[in-house]
Each structure stands twice: as C-alpha cells, then as structure tokens.
Design an enzyme around this catalytic site. Structure first.
Site, PDB file in Angstrom:
ATOM      1  N   HIS A 181       1.014  -1.102   0.058  1.00  0.00           N
ATOM      2  CA  HIS A 181      -0.054   0.105  -0.050  1.00  0.00           C
ATOM      3  C   HIS A 181       0.834   1.076  -0.098  1.00  0.00           C
ATOM      4  CE1 HIS A 181      -2.807   3.116   1.913  1.00  0.00           C
ATOM      5  NE2 HIS A 181      -3.826   2.130   1.548  1.00  0.00           N
ATOM      6  N   ASP A 206       3.098  -4.651   8.082  1.00  0.00           N
ATOM      7  CA  ASP A 206       1.758  -4.026   7.814  1.00  0.00           C
ATOM      8  C   ASP A 206       0.725  -5.105   8.033  1.00  0.00           C
ATOM      9  OD1 ASP A 206      -0.463  -2.552   7.142  1.00  0.00           O
ATOM     10  OD2 ASP A 206       0.561  -1.673   5.458  1.00  0.00           O
ATOM     11  N   GLN A 222      -4.255  -5.535   7.036  1.00  0.00           N
ATOM     12  CA  GLN A 222      -5.337  -6.233   6.082  1.00  0.00           C
ATOM     13  C   GLN A 222      -5.135  -7.709   6.996  1.00  0.00           C
ATOM     14  OE1 GLN A 222      -7.842  -5.210   4.406  1.00  0.00           O
ATOM     15  NE2 GLN A 222      -6.914  -3.502   3.687  1.00  0.00           N
ATOM     16  N   LYS A 255     -10.226  -0.887  10.623  1.00  0.00           N
ATOM     17  CA  LYS A 255     -10.504  -2.044   9.778  1.00  0.00           C
ATOM     18  C   LYS A 255     -10.833  -3.453  10.199  1.00  0.00           C
ATOM     19  CE  LYS A 255      -7.167  -0.363   6.183  1.00  0.00           C
ATOM     20  NZ  LYS A 255      -7.846   0.011   5.142  1.00  0.00           N
ATOM     21  N   CYS A 297      -4.642   2.448  -3.888  1.00  0.00           N
ATOM     22  CA  CYS A 297      -3.216   3.025  -3.016  1.00  0.00           C
ATOM     23  C   CYS A 297      -2.095   1.995  -3.238  1.00  0.00           C
ATOM     24  CB  CYS A 297      -3.650   3.291  -1.492  1.00  0.00           C
ATOM     25  SG  CYS A 297      -4.511   4.487  -1.553  1.00  0.00           S
TER      26      CYS A 297
HETATM   27  N1  7TS Z   1      -1.885  -0.681   4.703  1.00  0.00           N
HETATM   28  C1  7TS Z   1      -2.802  -1.502   4.016  1.00  0.00           C
HETATM   29  C2  7TS Z   1      -2.067  -3.062   3.785  1.00  0.00           C
HETATM   30  C3  7TS Z   1      -3.796  -0.892   3.999  1.00  0.00           C
HETATM   31  O1  7TS Z   1      -4.615  -1.746   3.354  1.00  0.00           O
HETATM   32  C4  7TS Z   1      -4.138   0.067   4.208  1.00  0.00           C
HETATM   33  C5  7TS Z   1      -5.644   0.871   3.973  1.00  0.00           C
HETATM   34  C6  7TS Z   1      -3.345   1.052   4.977  1.00  0.00           C
HETATM   35  C7  7TS Z   1      -2.112   0.406   5.082  1.00  0.00           C
HETATM   36  C8  7TS Z   1      -3.611   2.383   5.343  1.00  0.00           C
HETATM   37  O2  7TS Z   1      -4.516   2.493   6.655  1.00  0.00           O
HETATM   38  P1  7TS Z   1      -5.080   3.708   7.202  1.00  0.00           P
HETATM   39  O3  7TS Z   1      -6.077   3.087   8.055  1.00  0.00           O
HETATM   40  O4  7TS Z   1      -4.092   4.458   7.781  1.00  0.00           O
HETATM   41  O5  7TS Z   1      -5.785   4.278   6.102  1.00  0.00           O
HETATM   42  N2  7TS Z   1      -6.147   0.223   2.774  1.00  0.00           N
HETATM   43  C9  7TS Z   1      -7.210   0.617   2.276  1.00  0.00           C
HETATM   44  C10 7TS Z   1      -7.855   0.039   1.264  1.00  0.00           C
HETATM   45  O6  7TS Z   1      -7.522  -1.113   0.887  1.00  0.00           O
HETATM   46  N3  7TS Z   1      -8.961   0.651   0.633  1.00  0.00           N
HETATM   47  O7  7TS Z   1      -9.071   2.012   1.567  1.00  0.00           O
HETATM   48  C11 7TS Z   1      -7.962   2.094   2.391  1.00  0.00           C
END
Ligand code: 7TS
Length: 401
Positions: free
Chosen positions: A119, A196, A199, A222, A360
C-alpha cells in the site's frame, strides 16, 4: 456461521431501493452496536482528559484507556504494554516508524526492502526518508499469481540491508505473505522487519511473537473499531533506542528551556491528548471479535474467498488478480473491456458497494499492467448470498457493454 449481522445496524439499510451489499471491508469495516455504544457511553458518562487529573472522571478515563492498551497487547501477543503505541492508524504508525527508526538506525547508503504489493502508506514514508537520509529502497518482486518470490527476496540482502517492510496480507491480491519465514531470513542477515498488518488483524489470529516481527501496525477502523485510532507495536529494546516522533504534552518526563527528558515507553511516542474514547472503543471491538473467535472468522472468510474465486471465475471475461490459494478476504478483478469505474458505479446502482481504482497500490497496478481494478472484500458478516448478488450484478452490468 452464526448470523452476526444483527449486531451491525447499518447492514439492514437499503441503497437505491436495494438491500445494501457491503463489499468494501478492506477499506473500512462496519461497526457493531457495542462499539458505537461504547463511544457514546464514554462521552455521556465518563469523559475527561487522561493521565493528567487527580479527579474521579480523569482516573476512570485513564483506566479505560490503559485497559485498552492491555487488551491490544493480549490480542497481538506482545510481551509488554510498553510495546503498544497508540496512533491515528496504520499510516501514522508507519510514518512514526520511518521517522524515528530512520533517525536511530539508518544512515546514508543503508538499504531497506519493500515488497511490490505494498500500500502507498508502506512506500511513501520510506521514500520521504530516502530523501532525508540517502538510503536506498529495493523492491521484493512477486509472481504473476501474487506471491513474494522468496529466493529473490533473500538475494536482495547485502551487508547494508537494515529493514524489511512488508504487508502481512495484500489489500489488493489478498495474498497472505510468509512473514514468519521472511522474518527468519531478515534476522539471519542482521536486518529488522516491519509487518503492515492492516489487512490481517481483522481476518486471522495475528501474533507478533509467532511472526517474530520487530514492528507491526494496524488500524482500528478495519477491525470493527472506530476511525482515528491505530497501533504501532515495536520491540521494547528497539523502541528504547528510538527518538520521539512528535513533541508535546504527555510524552515528557521533565521540561526546562535548557533540557527536556522524555517519558518512559510507550508514552514517549504519544504526544498530545490521545483519542482515549477511540482506544476504549477499539478494545471493545477486539473483545467483540475475540468472543466470536479469530479462528472462526478466518475459517468463515476463507470459505467466502474460495466461493467468490469460484463464482466470479465463471463469469465471461473475468480477470482475477491474486490467484494463490493462500489468500484471504479480498478478490480484485476486471471484466472484459469494462472500465473498473463504470463497473463499480453500475454495481452501486444495484446496492452493491465495491471499491474501484488503484487501491493505493499504483506500483502493483503497474506490475499487472492495469490502471485500476474493482475489488470485493469481505468481513465476518459477509454471506455467500452477497457474493451471488455481486456475481449476478457483474453479469447484468456486462450485458450492457
Ligand atoms: N496498509 C494496508 C495494507 C492497507 O490496506 C491500508 C488501507 C493501509 C495500510 C492504510 O491504513 P489507514 O487506516 O492508515 O488508512 N487500505 C485501504 C484500502 O485497501 N482501501 O481503502 C483503504
């Protein structure tokens, strides 16, 4: 699978006159009633700033906030609450790590490894660091089916390799990466590893001791928790050596104009008033999924993923990205020559929420030679009927082209 849908009031709403089919859980999950109520209950009956007050409410709010840290510690198998830093989310966790780890451990000419399926939030903070520090970033390649090439990974190490940055689960391909094995290889080469887990934490048991990672991050929103709160886990011995990320209240031991000393871990990394209502609500969310059982959720979602791969795979013109059997919770695809944005927009008219675009992960889109994809992603409340609705929706849309 017991029906947990009643715990999520939003799931019973309609969109354009159709029952909502919410398949954008990788972006954010819906919230169970207990999480929403934890937020309003705390504002209604406890609210006070934490850590600073001798008064009753402040102590009660502090107790909830610190109990949440202990809940997170247990949930991810960390050794000590000193290793649990609250942040705004995965993105802030990685920026904190890049800035502070970079300051403590990285020097010009050092190398870090980042996988091809990351990401942007696990790419750009390291590029910002590259500009500041003159480090170099090497990319761990992946196969067409979306798996890390482990031999290539190992061959990237040199005596200058300091850190590996890798997603536990890809937000596009759904691949579950062999992070335990990657950690073993990194450590054998004297490097650290950051996982990370944005997910993976919502979908499977995640244990930092089993993974043997040095750092790990995830987002509350999430995993059925509120927005604006997340976690950075770090090994205590490493966090001890890292400088603060931001300065301000809460993170200091003593301040004078001549010299300031910092609080002990994890407070050194938590400048300012934390989202103490959010941390408590996150703990309620983690308790909620723990009660259901992460193994149970993982099994349910594995079945859904298999079902979706099979059902969507039967659609004419379907191209699915990420075809390893070792995947979870996400199916990204394109259909014939239909633009992913058109596909998403027309599905939305049927009440079906999928995400479209580059997710992203533009380097990953480039790896597959596409500009974007549509993506369906699952949660504990997703049903096979919803996947059928998606498949039928796609077939209906495809007929229009
Ligand atoms: N890392 C991964 C693997 C992610 O899927 C996401 C967000 C982030 C980092 C960032 O997370 P945040 O909570 O700090 O924004 N992924 C997604 C997505 O797949 N669609 O919208 C956000």
């Amino acid at each position: 699978m017991k029906n947990y849908r009643d715990d999520f009031p939003i799931l019973s709403r309609t969109v354009y006159g159709h029952p909502l089919v919410y398949l954008d859980n990788a972006a954010t999950t819906q919230k169970p009633r207990c999480v929403v109520e934890a937020i309003s209950d705390e504002y209604y009956s406890v609210n006070a700033n934490v850590h600073r007050g001798v008064h009753y409410l402040s102590q009660q709010a502090t107790d909830l906030h610190e109990a949440a840290r202990e809940t997170v510690r247990q949930f991810i198998g960390a050794r000590s609450v000193a290793e649990i830093v609250f942040t705004r989310g995965t993105t802030e966790s990685i920026n904190l790590l890049a800035t502070s780890y970079g300051e403590a451990f990285l020097h010009e000419g050092d190398e870090i490894l980042v996988s091809a399926m990351e990401h942007h939030s696990n790419i750009v903070p390291w590029q910002l660091l590259r500009e500041r520090k003159g480090i170099s970033i090497k990319v761990i390649p992946i196969t067409d089916s979306g798996e890390i090439m482990l031999d290539e990974y190992e061959s990237l190490f040199t005596p200058r390799t300091r850190l590996v940055c890798v997603a536990h689960v890809s937000n596009v391909l759904g691949t579950v990466n062999p992070v335990g094995e990657m950690a073993r290889i990194a450590h054998a080469h004297g490097a650290h590893i950051f996982v990370d887990a944005a997910q993976s934490v919502p979908h499977m048991p995640v244990d930092v001791a089993t993974m043997d990672c040095d750092f790990m991050a995830f987002s509350g929103h999430k995993v059925y928790g509120p927005t604006g709160v997340g976690v950075l886990f770090g090994r205590e011995s490493l966090l001890e050596k890292m400088p603060p990320y931001q300065g301000g209240g809460e993170m200091i031991a003593r301040v004078s104009f001549e010299r300031t000393t910092y609080e002990r871990l994890p407070y050194k990394f938590e400048a300012g008033t934390p989202d103490y209502v959010g941390t408590h609500a996150l703990a309620v969310a983690l308790d909620y999924v723990s009660k259901i059982g992460m193994e149970y959720i993982a099994r349910h979602e594995a079945e859904l993923t298999l079902y979706a791969m099979h059902r969507l795979g039967q659609i004419e013109g379907m191209a699915i990205y990420g075809t390893t059997p070792n995947k979870c919770g996400v199916v990204a695809f394109n259909v014939g020559n239909i633009h992913h944005l058109d596909l998403g927009t027309l599905l939305d008219r049927l009440g079906i929420a999928v995400r479209t675009g580059h997710h992203c992960a533009q380097p990953l889109m480039a790896r597959y030679g596409v500009e974007g994809m549509a993506r369906a992603s699952f949660a504990l409340y997703t049903t096979t009927e919803e996947i059928d609705a998606l498949a039928e929706g796609i077939e209906k849309v495809a007929k229009m082209f």
